[in-house]
Motif scaffolding. Structure first.
Motif, short mmCIF file in Angstrom:
data_model
loop_
_atom_site.label_atom_id
_atom_site.label_comp_id
_atom_site.label_asym_id
_atom_site.label_seq_id
_atom_site.Cartn_x
_atom_site.Cartn_y
_atom_site.Cartn_z
N CYS A 169 63.71 88.42 26.39
CA CYS A 169 64.97 88.58 27.12
C CYS A 169 65.10 87.62 28.29
O CYS A 169 64.14 87.00 28.74
CB CYS A 169 65.09 90.02 27.64
SG CYS A 169 64.01 90.39 29.04
N SER A 193 67.16 95.29 22.92
CA SER A 193 67.62 94.25 23.85
C SER A 193 66.57 93.16 23.96
O SER A 193 65.37 93.43 23.89
CB SER A 193 67.88 94.88 25.22
OG SER A 193 68.34 93.92 26.14
N GLY A 194 67.03 91.92 24.11
CA GLY A 194 66.12 90.80 24.26
C GLY A 194 65.96 90.01 22.98
O GLY A 194 65.27 90.44 22.07
N LYS A 223 67.69 100.96 31.16
CA LYS A 223 67.02 99.79 30.60
C LYS A 223 65.55 99.80 30.97
O LYS A 223 65.21 99.94 32.15
CB LYS A 223 67.69 98.51 31.09
CG LYS A 223 67.08 97.24 30.53
CD LYS A 223 67.99 96.05 30.74
CE LYS A 223 69.18 96.15 29.84
NZ LYS A 223 69.70 94.87 29.36
N VAL A 247 61.51 90.58 32.60
CA VAL A 247 60.86 90.85 31.32
C VAL A 247 59.78 91.92 31.41
O VAL A 247 59.16 92.27 30.40
CB VAL A 247 60.23 89.56 30.74
CG1 VAL A 247 61.28 88.49 30.52
CG2 VAL A 247 59.11 89.04 31.65
N GLY A 296 75.22 92.77 27.72
CA GLY A 296 74.23 92.90 28.78
C GLY A 296 74.87 92.94 30.16
O GLY A 296 75.89 92.29 30.40
N GLY A 318 68.07 83.71 28.03
CA GLY A 318 67.06 84.21 27.10
C GLY A 318 66.65 83.18 26.07
O GLY A 318 67.33 82.17 25.85
N THR A 320 61.29 98.30 29.83
CA THR A 320 60.54 97.23 29.17
C THR A 320 59.27 97.73 28.49
O THR A 320 58.55 96.93 27.89
CB THR A 320 60.15 96.12 30.17
OG1 THR A 320 59.38 96.70 31.24
CG2 THR A 320 61.39 95.45 30.73
N ASP A 363 63.99 96.47 26.49
CA ASP A 363 64.11 95.03 26.71
C ASP A 363 62.81 94.32 26.36
O ASP A 363 61.80 94.50 27.04
CB ASP A 363 64.44 94.80 28.19
CG ASP A 363 65.53 93.78 28.38
OD1 ASP A 363 65.93 93.17 27.38
OD2 ASP A 363 65.96 93.59 29.52
#
Length: 322
Positions: free
Chosen positions: A146, A175-176, A121, A150, A18, A286, A123, A142
């Protein structure tokens, strides 16, 4: 284990570090890349574009493997010379960039002209579709689990990953909430081509954060995070602390960024990582900290994840279908 992400980025394992503010420095980045994953240097950890140039050169002196630079574009109280940072990335010959935050469309022509692979990246699936449309080569999606930003849709990875994969043609990095082999295998089953790990890499021997913070991550559970700045639609997952709770209380009382800003200043968060005082500032972590119980080297961590992932697929999953 070869996937579309390992082939796109020229790496050995489908694992990306990350892009963490104050953490993505040469020591950690080179250790991750030397272990066959993708290390990610954070541009804005460096105070000036010139300092970023020096940090890229320092990283190159420590690894001959591919590594990326993260450029996070967010509203700030103090203007950031994003174009100058971008130009240093290009002039330094970096071939992989992770963008995050606001739409990076203004920077895409320059990155593309330089032959740079761009990972954006996001969400939400909607933002991932937009990233593909403006030319991203991959997206890192994400989930709500994460650390840090967020988003405002509260979508957990179990839904977010397959929903995003279904709408894109480019590869997706999950991710997350990822920190071990179980997460990697689950992400691959959901359609992702690799995973992004932030908190897990923060808690390694080569990570530049203070040992007190690493020990706090090991000792904390999955419930020891909280969300701040929800009232400002800039939700951030951070370590649960008295300071973080005071910010939440201020939000409930109707405070704005002018009152909250001094408490959450980035310089204070930097002090946490450098000095080890968990109450010195706001610091991001996280929910995956609940799955972390040691502080290995990056090489040992990556080797363990890949070995256990192979075992999970070969023994457990194959065994379930006879």
């Amino acid at each position: 284990m070869q996937t579309a992400i390992t082939r796109l980025l020229g790496i050995e394992h489908p694992i990306v570090q990350g892009g963490m503010q104050w953490v993505g420095r040469a020591e950690l980045v080179s250790a991750v890349s030397n272990a066959g994953a993708l290390g990610v240097l954070t541009a804005l950890t460096q105070p000036t574009p010139e300092a970023l140039h020096d940090e890229i050169r320092r990283t190159r002196s420590m690894t001959d493997r591919p590594f990326a630079v993260n450029l996070t574009i967010l509203p700030t109280l103090k203007p950031v010379p994003y174009e100058a940072y971008r130009d240093v990335i290009i002039e330094s010959g970096i071939k992989i960039v992770e963008t995050a935050g606001n739409n990076p469309a203004a920077h895409m022509p320059a990155f593309k002209a330089a032959g740079i692979k761009v990972i954006h990246k996001c969400t939400t699936p909607r933002h991932a579709v937009k990233a593909e449309q403006i030319g991203a080569d991959a997206v890192s999606i994400d989930g709500f689990e994460c650390a840090g930003h967020v988003g405002e849709s509260d979508l957990p990875g179990l839904i977010l990953i397959p929903a995003t994969v279904a709408r894109l043609r480019i590869p997706v990095i999950a991710s997350g909430g990822f920190g071990d082999a179980r997460g990697l295998v689950a992400a691959l089953a959901l359609g992702a081509e690799g995973i992004n790990m932030g908190t897990r890499f923060m808690c390694t021997q080569e990570s530049p954060v203070h040992e007190n913070i690493k020990r706090a991550i090991v000792e904390n559970s999955e419930t020891d995070t909280c969300l701040i700045l929800r009232s400002l639609r800039n939700s951030n997952r951070v370590a649960r602390s008295a300071l973080a709770q005071s910010v939440i209380d201020m939000e409930r009382a109707g405070a704005g960024i002018d009152q909250i800003g001094p408490r959450i200043a980035g310089a204070k968060g930097r002090r946490v990582y450098e000095e080890g005082d968990t109450e010195a500032g706001i610091w991001t972590v996280g929910m995956v900290q609940g799955l972390i119980d040691d502080i290995p080297t990056c090489a040992a961590l990556i080797q363990r994840i890949m070995a256990e992932a192979e075992s999970l697929v070969r023994d457990r999953l194959c065994g379930l279908v006879g």
